[in-house]
Design a protein around this motif. Structure first.
Motif, PDB file in Angstrom:
ATOM      1  N   ALA A   8     -17.963 -15.819 -26.865  1.00 37.24           N
ATOM      2  CA  ALA A   8     -17.627 -16.085 -25.134  1.00 37.24           C
ATOM      3  C   ALA A   8     -18.149 -16.782 -24.020  1.00 37.24           C
ATOM      4  CB  ALA A   8     -17.826 -14.739 -24.690  1.00 37.24           C
ATOM      5  N   ARG A   9     -17.450 -18.104 -24.172  1.00 34.40           N
ATOM      6  CA  ARG A   9     -17.515 -18.459 -23.059  1.00 34.40           C
ATOM      7  C   ARG A   9     -17.529 -18.102 -21.412  1.00 34.40           C
ATOM      8  NH1 ARG A   9     -20.113 -21.588 -19.178  1.00 34.40           N
ATOM      9  NH2 ARG A   9     -20.247 -23.727 -18.929  1.00 34.40           N
ATOM     10  N   PHE A  10     -18.273 -17.357 -20.959  1.00 35.07           N
ATOM     11  CA  PHE A  10     -17.927 -17.244 -19.695  1.00 35.07           C
ATOM     12  C   PHE A  10     -17.477 -18.342 -18.094  1.00 35.07           C
ATOM     13  CE2 PHE A  10     -19.425 -15.871 -15.138  1.00 35.07           C
ATOM     14  CZ  PHE A  10     -18.380 -15.147 -14.968  1.00 35.07           C
ATOM     15  N   ASN A  11     -16.566 -18.257 -18.136  1.00 31.93           N
ATOM     16  CA  ASN A  11     -16.201 -19.001 -17.053  1.00 31.93           C
ATOM     17  C   ASN A  11     -15.363 -18.531 -15.819  1.00 31.93           C
ATOM     18  OD1 ASN A  11     -15.178 -21.718 -14.950  1.00 31.93           O
ATOM     19  ND2 ASN A  11     -14.117 -22.554 -17.396  1.00 31.93           N
ATOM     20  N   PRO A  12     -16.761 -18.615 -14.439  1.00 32.53           N
ATOM     21  CA  PRO A  12     -16.113 -18.383 -13.585  1.00 32.53           C
ATOM     22  C   PRO A  12     -15.039 -18.784 -12.535  1.00 32.53           C
ATOM     23  CG  PRO A  12     -18.630 -19.342 -13.304  1.00 32.53           C
ATOM     24  CD  PRO A  12     -18.171 -19.517 -14.482  1.00 32.53           C
ATOM     25  N   PHE A  13     -14.713 -20.156 -12.744  1.00 32.50           N
ATOM     26  CA  PHE A  13     -13.271 -20.812 -12.164  1.00 32.50           C
ATOM     27  C   PHE A  13     -12.189 -20.290 -12.538  1.00 32.50           C
ATOM     28  CE2 PHE A  13     -17.792 -23.393 -11.935  1.00 32.50           C
ATOM     29  CZ  PHE A  13     -17.788 -23.873 -10.430  1.00 32.50           C
ATOM     30  N   VAL A  14     -12.023 -19.527 -13.742  1.00 30.75           N
ATOM     31  CA  VAL A  14     -11.135 -19.675 -14.541  1.00 30.75           C
ATOM     32  C   VAL A  14     -10.872 -18.277 -13.897  1.00 30.75           C
ATOM     33  CG1 VAL A  14     -10.071 -18.158 -16.245  1.00 30.75           C
ATOM     34  CG2 VAL A  14     -11.236 -20.711 -16.836  1.00 30.75           C
ATOM     35  N   GLN A  15     -11.770 -17.654 -13.940  1.00 28.25           N
ATOM     36  CA  GLN A  15     -12.034 -15.721 -13.499  1.00 28.25           C
ATOM     37  C   GLN A  15     -11.509 -15.939 -11.679  1.00 28.25           C
ATOM     38  OE1 GLN A  15     -14.767 -12.506 -14.563  1.00 28.25           O
ATOM     39  NE2 GLN A  15     -14.924 -13.448 -16.030  1.00 28.25           N
TER      40      GLN A  15
ATOM     41  N   TYR B  92     -23.283 -19.508  -5.204  1.00 26.05           N
ATOM     42  CA  TYR B  92     -21.997 -19.546  -3.925  1.00 26.05           C
ATOM     43  C   TYR B  92     -20.874 -18.997  -4.440  1.00 26.05           C
ATOM     44  CZ  TYR B  92     -25.419 -22.143  -1.398  1.00 26.05           C
ATOM     45  OH  TYR B  92     -26.674 -22.780  -0.912  1.00 26.05           O
ATOM     46  N   VAL B  93     -20.382 -19.378  -6.046  1.00 27.34           N
ATOM     47  CA  VAL B  93     -20.040 -19.104  -6.526  1.00 27.34           C
ATOM     48  C   VAL B  93     -19.084 -17.928  -6.790  1.00 27.34           C
ATOM     49  CG1 VAL B  93     -18.509 -20.146  -9.310  1.00 27.34           C
ATOM     50  CG2 VAL B  93     -19.621 -21.625  -8.466  1.00 27.34           C
TER      51      VAL B  93
ATOM     52  N   LEU C 278     -16.437 -15.270  -6.695  1.00 26.20           N
ATOM     53  CA  LEU C 278     -16.017 -14.431  -7.597  1.00 26.20           C
ATOM     54  C   LEU C 278     -16.003 -13.363  -6.909  1.00 26.20           C
ATOM     55  CD1 LEU C 278     -16.219 -14.955 -11.524  1.00 26.20           C
ATOM     56  CD2 LEU C 278     -16.185 -12.613 -10.797  1.00 26.20           C
ATOM     57  N   HIS C 279     -16.737 -12.196  -6.736  1.00 26.97           N
ATOM     58  CA  HIS C 279     -17.701 -10.605  -6.487  1.00 26.97           C
ATOM     59  C   HIS C 279     -16.142 -10.583  -5.396  1.00 26.97           C
ATOM     60  CE1 HIS C 279     -20.627 -11.193  -9.872  1.00 26.97           C
ATOM     61  NE2 HIS C 279     -20.007  -9.643  -9.957  1.00 26.97           N
ATOM     62  N   GLY C 280     -16.215 -11.293  -4.575  1.00 29.01           N
ATOM     63  CA  GLY C 280     -15.561 -11.036  -2.974  1.00 29.01           C
ATOM     64  C   GLY C 280     -14.008 -10.869  -3.531  1.00 29.01           C
ATOM     65  N   LEU C 281     -13.626 -12.078  -4.064  1.00 28.55           N
ATOM     66  CA  LEU C 281     -11.999 -11.919  -4.498  1.00 28.55           C
ATOM     67  C   LEU C 281     -11.882 -10.968  -5.274  1.00 28.55           C
ATOM     68  CD1 LEU C 281     -11.493 -15.250  -5.062  1.00 28.55           C
ATOM     69  CD2 LEU C 281     -10.066 -14.180  -3.153  1.00 28.55           C
ATOM     70  N   TRP C 282     -13.083 -10.146  -6.109  1.00 24.47           N
ATOM     71  CA  TRP C 282     -12.862  -9.123  -7.455  1.00 24.47           C
ATOM     72  C   TRP C 282     -12.135  -8.249  -6.177  1.00 24.47           C
ATOM     73  CZ3 TRP C 282     -16.216  -5.076  -8.313  1.00 24.47           C
ATOM     74  CH2 TRP C 282     -15.736  -4.335  -9.582  1.00 24.47           C
ATOM     75  N   ALA C 283     -13.543  -7.585  -5.506  1.00 28.13           N
ATOM     76  CA  ALA C 283     -13.743  -6.713  -4.613  1.00 28.13           C
ATOM     77  C   ALA C 283     -11.889  -6.461  -3.675  1.00 28.13           C
ATOM     78  CB  ALA C 283     -15.389  -6.507  -3.612  1.00 28.13           C
ATOM     79  N   ARG C 284     -11.787  -7.532  -3.115  1.00 29.18           N
ATOM     80  CA  ARG C 284     -10.800  -7.434  -2.199  1.00 29.18           C
ATOM     81  C   ARG C 284      -9.150  -7.016  -2.768  1.00 29.18           C
ATOM     82  NH1 ARG C 284      -8.314 -10.737   2.272  1.00 29.18           N
ATOM     83  NH2 ARG C 284      -9.865 -10.493   3.131  1.00 29.18           N
ATOM     84  N   LEU C 285      -9.187  -7.520  -4.456  1.00 28.32           N
ATOM     85  CA  LEU C 285      -8.345  -6.768  -4.941  1.00 28.32           C
ATOM     86  C   LEU C 285      -8.420  -5.165  -5.797  1.00 28.32           C
ATOM     87  CD1 LEU C 285      -5.974  -7.651  -7.215  1.00 28.32           C
ATOM     88  CD2 LEU C 285      -6.869  -8.078  -8.888  1.00 28.32           C
TER      89      LEU C 285
ATOM     90  N   TYR D  81     -17.502  -4.598   0.768  1.00 28.27           N
ATOM     91  CA  TYR D  81     -18.433  -4.948  -0.202  1.00 28.27           C
ATOM     92  C   TYR D  81     -17.890  -6.725  -0.222  1.00 28.27           C
ATOM     93  CZ  TYR D  81     -21.055  -6.366  -3.956  1.00 28.27           C
ATOM     94  OH  TYR D  81     -21.596  -7.081  -5.316  1.00 28.27           O
ATOM     95  N   GLY D  82     -16.592  -7.044  -0.019  1.00 29.77           N
ATOM     96  CA  GLY D  82     -15.868  -7.775  -0.357  1.00 29.77           C
ATOM     97  C   GLY D  82     -16.110  -9.046   0.394  1.00 29.77           C
ATOM     98  N   GLU D  83     -16.097  -8.545   1.949  1.00 31.31           N
ATOM     99  CA  GLU D  83     -15.633  -8.938   2.977  1.00 31.31           C
ATOM    100  C   GLU D  83     -17.666  -9.904   3.166  1.00 31.31           C
ATOM    101  OE1 GLU D  83     -14.030 -10.741   5.149  1.00 31.31           O
ATOM    102  OE2 GLU D  83     -12.398 -10.128   2.610  1.00 31.31           O
ATOM    103  N   TRP D  84     -18.219  -8.541   2.639  1.00 27.16           N
ATOM    104  CA  TRP D  84     -20.038  -9.123   2.785  1.00 27.16           C
ATOM    105  C   TRP D  84     -20.228 -10.532   1.954  1.00 27.16           C
ATOM    106  CZ3 TRP D  84     -23.892 -11.075   4.207  1.00 27.16           C
ATOM    107  CH2 TRP D  84     -25.035 -11.034   3.623  1.00 27.16           C
ATOM    108  N   ARG D  85     -19.577 -10.193   0.856  1.00 28.63           N
ATOM    109  CA  ARG D  85     -19.870 -11.253  -0.073  1.00 28.63           C
ATOM    110  C   ARG D  85     -19.011 -12.608   0.210  1.00 28.63           C
ATOM    111  NH1 ARG D  85     -22.066  -9.990  -5.619  1.00 28.63           N
ATOM    112  NH2 ARG D  85     -22.162 -11.939  -5.939  1.00 28.63           N
TER     113      ARG D  85
END
Length: 309
Positions: A134-141, A254-255, A259-266, A281-285
């Motif tokens: 697998a190739r991890f692509n944070p931008f796709v996520q 930063y990327v 990613l984690h900020g949006l993930w926690a918000r979801l 947690y998400g808002e801190w990120r």
């Protein structure tokens, strides 16, 4: 099917691993703030093993086949606990439990340069293991999370267009640099500290091939907000300090923050566990990524990262 791992599901996982719940002890409770801990899975300690199973509500977006492969590789080279059993379809894994002398890291403990150096050594060992499929692509996520937040009407940050545009300036780094098997998660709670400053890595849920400086940058951001104080940690991984590689590591952090900020918000919107402080947690990120993107040296880091092409 339950959105969370219930008692029957946990017992099923323990049995599948060839273990028994007799005298078993529950693992840590989910905690988002101040430490990202036990958010994806439920766990138990039984018969000298640590067994966990990912909550069904958390499985979206993870490549669990890659996660199990990297956890196994880490155990074989001593960068993490040895894996006893795993099952990617259920998100279950069992590994040798660490003795009482081992404890979870946090930011305060990572102020010890020796521990940071040990953590970087463990990362370097992990990065030298066999390539993953697998190739991890944070931008796709990130884009998937934005789309999912819209579908769930969960509310995007007001400045999401600005955040995504500036993060997009980092995207060309996907095509430069070396690739290695990475955890792609730098949370301090995913480090275990043992006797004599030994460090082991745990939790490989975001595993995939990536620039190893992604792992380095994520860990440095957990240690301190002061770049001057990150330099020794970076040099402990690379062997010496250089501005180009350090800039790449910081940009990757930063990327990961976005990613984690949006993930926690979801998950603040979708998780059945309403008591978990996902949004905090998400808002801190998100605050941390804004600080990086607004810093006067952000454009300089972009320019320096291009020199590694």
């Amino acid at each position: 099917m339950s959105r969370l791992v219930d008692d029957n599901m946990m017992a099923e996982t323990v049995a599948a691993a060839g273990l028994s719940l007799v005298s078993g002890v529950a693992g840590p409770e989910a905690l988002a703030s101040p430490s990202y801990k036990a958010l994806e899975s439920r766990s138990v300690m039984a018969q000298g093993a640590f067994i966990k199973r990912m909550h069904p509500e958390m499985m979206l977006g993870f490549d669990l086949k890659a996660a199990m492969a990297l956890a196994s590789q880490a155990g074989r080279v001593g960068a993490g606990p040895e894996v006893i059993w795993h099952d990617a379809s259920s998100g279950g894994i069992a590994m040798h439990g660490l003795a009482d002398e081992w404890s979870t890291a946090n930011q305060a403990r990572l102020q010890d340069p020796t521990l940071v150096s040990s953590a970087m050594s463990a990362l370097k060992t992990l990065h030298s293991t066999d390539p993953l499929e697998a190739r991890f692509n944070p931008f796709v996520q990130i884009d998937d999370l934005i789309a999912e937040l819209k579908r769930e009407k969960a509310g995007l940050p007001d400045d999401i267009a600005w955040l995504r545009r500036l993060i997009g300036q980092i995207e060309p780094m996907l095509e430069t640099g070396t690739l290695a098997p990475c955890r792609n998660d730098g949370s301090s709670s995913n480090l275990m500290i043992g006797p004599d400053g030994a460090v082991m890595l745990i939790d490989y849920d975001r595993a995939g091939m990536n620039d190893p400086l992604y792992d380095v940058g994520c860990l440095l951001a957990e240690v301190t907000n002061m770049e001057r104080d990150m330099r020794a940690g970076y040099a402990a991984y690379v062997g010496s300090f250089d501005e180009v590689g350090f800039s790449r590591a910081r940009l990757w952090s930063y990327v990961d923050d976005l990613l984690h900020g949006l993930w926690a918000r979801l998950h603040a919107k979708t998780s059945q566990r309403g008591g978990v402080e996902w949004l905090k947690y998400g808002e801190w990120r998100l605050i941390r990524v804004r600080m990086g993107l607004m810093h006067p040296q952000f454009e300089e880091k972009i320019r320096l990262s291009g020199e590694a092409a």
